[in-house]
Design an enzyme around this catalytic site. Structure first.
Site, PDB file in Angstrom:
ATOM      1  N   LEU A  98       0.815  -1.209   0.000  1.00  0.00           N
ATOM      2  CA  LEU A  98       0.000   0.000   0.000  1.00  0.00           C
ATOM      3  C   LEU A  98       0.856   1.270   0.000  1.00  0.00           C
ATOM      4  O   LEU A  98       0.480   2.280  -0.596  1.00  0.00           O
ATOM      5  CB  LEU A  98      -0.939  -0.001   1.214  1.00  0.00           C
ATOM      6  CG  LEU A  98      -1.922   1.161   1.302  1.00  0.00           C
ATOM      7  CD1 LEU A  98      -2.835   1.198   0.089  1.00  0.00           C
ATOM      8  CD2 LEU A  98      -2.746   1.065   2.577  1.00  0.00           C
TER       9      LEU A  98
ATOM     10  N   TYR B  87       2.422   1.703  -3.626  1.00  0.00           N
ATOM     11  CA  TYR B  87       1.294   1.820  -4.547  1.00  0.00           C
ATOM     12  C   TYR B  87       0.644   3.207  -4.406  1.00  0.00           C
ATOM     13  O   TYR B  87       0.320   3.865  -5.389  1.00  0.00           O
ATOM     14  CB  TYR B  87       0.281   0.711  -4.254  1.00  0.00           C
ATOM     15  CG  TYR B  87      -0.991   0.817  -5.056  1.00  0.00           C
ATOM     16  CD1 TYR B  87      -1.049   0.346  -6.367  1.00  0.00           C
ATOM     17  CD2 TYR B  87      -2.143   1.383  -4.508  1.00  0.00           C
ATOM     18  CE1 TYR B  87      -2.217   0.440  -7.117  1.00  0.00           C
ATOM     19  CE2 TYR B  87      -3.313   1.478  -5.247  1.00  0.00           C
ATOM     20  CZ  TYR B  87      -3.339   1.007  -6.542  1.00  0.00           C
ATOM     21  OH  TYR B  87      -4.503   1.112  -7.266  1.00  0.00           O
ATOM     22  N   HIS B  88       0.471   3.638  -3.158  1.00  0.00           N
ATOM     23  CA  HIS B  88      -0.108   4.955  -2.889  1.00  0.00           C
ATOM     24  C   HIS B  88       0.737   6.064  -3.521  1.00  0.00           C
ATOM     25  O   HIS B  88       0.215   6.948  -4.197  1.00  0.00           O
ATOM     26  CB  HIS B  88      -0.224   5.177  -1.380  1.00  0.00           C
ATOM     27  CG  HIS B  88      -0.482   6.600  -0.996  1.00  0.00           C
ATOM     28  ND1 HIS B  88      -1.721   7.191  -1.092  1.00  0.00           N
ATOM     29  CD2 HIS B  88       0.356   7.564  -0.540  1.00  0.00           C
ATOM     30  CE1 HIS B  88      -1.644   8.445  -0.702  1.00  0.00           C
ATOM     31  NE2 HIS B  88      -0.384   8.710  -0.368  1.00  0.00           N
ATOM     32  N   HIS B  89       2.045   6.032  -3.304  1.00  0.00           N
ATOM     33  CA  HIS B  89       2.918   7.084  -3.840  1.00  0.00           C
ATOM     34  C   HIS B  89       2.853   7.136  -5.366  1.00  0.00           C
ATOM     35  O   HIS B  89       2.789   8.227  -5.953  1.00  0.00           O
ATOM     36  CB  HIS B  89       4.354   6.870  -3.376  1.00  0.00           C
ATOM     37  CG  HIS B  89       4.620   7.399  -2.012  1.00  0.00           C
ATOM     38  ND1 HIS B  89       4.576   8.740  -1.714  1.00  0.00           N
ATOM     39  CD2 HIS B  89       4.946   6.771  -0.851  1.00  0.00           C
ATOM     40  CE1 HIS B  89       4.856   8.926  -0.436  1.00  0.00           C
ATOM     41  NE2 HIS B  89       5.070   7.748   0.112  1.00  0.00           N
TER      42      HIS B  89
END
Length: 198
Positions: free
Chosen positions: A170, A173-175
Site C-alpha cells: 500500500l 502503490y499509494h505514492h
C-alpha cells in the site's frame, strides 16, 4: 450561477487574468482580512508556464515512478546484507517539513474550496474551467505546489529502505498512483481534481 455573473459581482481590483486570458477572482483580495496573511508572490500567481510544461511532458511522472520502483528494489538489495542506518533526526526534520507544507497548503486551499462549494453550483464546481475556479492566483499557486510535492514525497520510502523497515504494498502503490493521478488531473485541467485532492 454562471462564472461570468460571479466575477461581475466582484470588485474590479480583485479580478486577475492568467497567461491563457482566463479571468478569475483573486481569493486574497475578495477576503481582505485573510488577504493580509498572504505574501506578495502568492497574490495573482500565474500558473500557466508550469501547466504548459506539464502538459508537454507527460512522461516525467511515468519515468519518476519507474526510477522510484527500481530505486526501491536496488536499495532493498543493497541493504539486505548491511546494517540499517539510523537517520532518525533527518526523518523527523523531513516529516516536520512535509507536515508544515501540508498545513500551509490546507490553510491556503480549504477556504477557497469552501467558498467555491457555497458560491457556485455543483455543476459549476465539477464542469467549469478550473483556471477560473481555483487554478490561478494564490490558490492556484498552492494547488500547483501540492501536485509537484508528489515528487519529493517519493523520498518517504527512502527512510523505510535505509532503516530496513517492512515496506508494504500500500505504501509504494499509494505514492505511485497519487503522483500519476495528480499530474494527470492537473495537466488535463480536471475541475474535480481540486475537491478530490484537497
Amino acid at each position: 450561477m454562471a462564472m461570468s455573473n460571479v466575477i461581475a459581482n466582484i470588485p474590479l481590483k480583485c479580478i486577475g487574468e492568467n497567461g491563457m486570458g482566463t479571468k478569475y477572482a483573486e481569493f486574497s483580495c475578495i477576503f481582505p482580512t485573510l488577504g493580509k496573511t498572504y505574501m506578495p508572490f502568492e497574490k495573482y500567481y500565474d500558473p500557466v508556464s508550469v501547466l504548459k510544461y506539464m502538459q508537454e511532458s507527460p512522461m516525467i511522472p511515468i519515468w519518476a515512478c519507474i526510477i522510484y520502483v527500481v530505486g526501491i528494489m536496488a536499495g532493498r538489495a543493497y541493504f539486505s546484507k548491511r546494517d540499517p542506518l539510523s537517520w532518525r533526526r533527518v526523518l523527523a526534520a523531513w516529516n516536520f517539513g512535509l507536515s508544515l507544507f501540508s498545513w500551509i497548503g490546507a490553510f491556503r486551499t480549504a477556504p477557497q474550496l469552501y467558498y467555491n462549494l457555497t458560491t457556485y453550483t455543483l455543476r459549476d464546481n465539477l464542469c467549469d474551467d478550473p483556471a477560473a475556479l481555483y487554478g490561478s492566483g494564490s490558490t492556484g499557486l498552492w494547488v500547483q505546489l501540492f501536485v509537484l510535492s508528489k515528487f519529493p514525497e517519493l523520498f518517504d520510502t527512502l527512510f523505510i529502505v535505509v532503516h530496513k523497515k517492512p515496506l508494504i504494498f500500500l505504501h509504494w502503490y499509494h505514492h505511485i498512483t497519487v503522483l500519476l493521478y495528480c499530474w494527470h488531473s492537473y495537466a488535463t485541467t480536471s475541475p474535480s481534481g481540486f475537491s478530490s485532492s484537497s
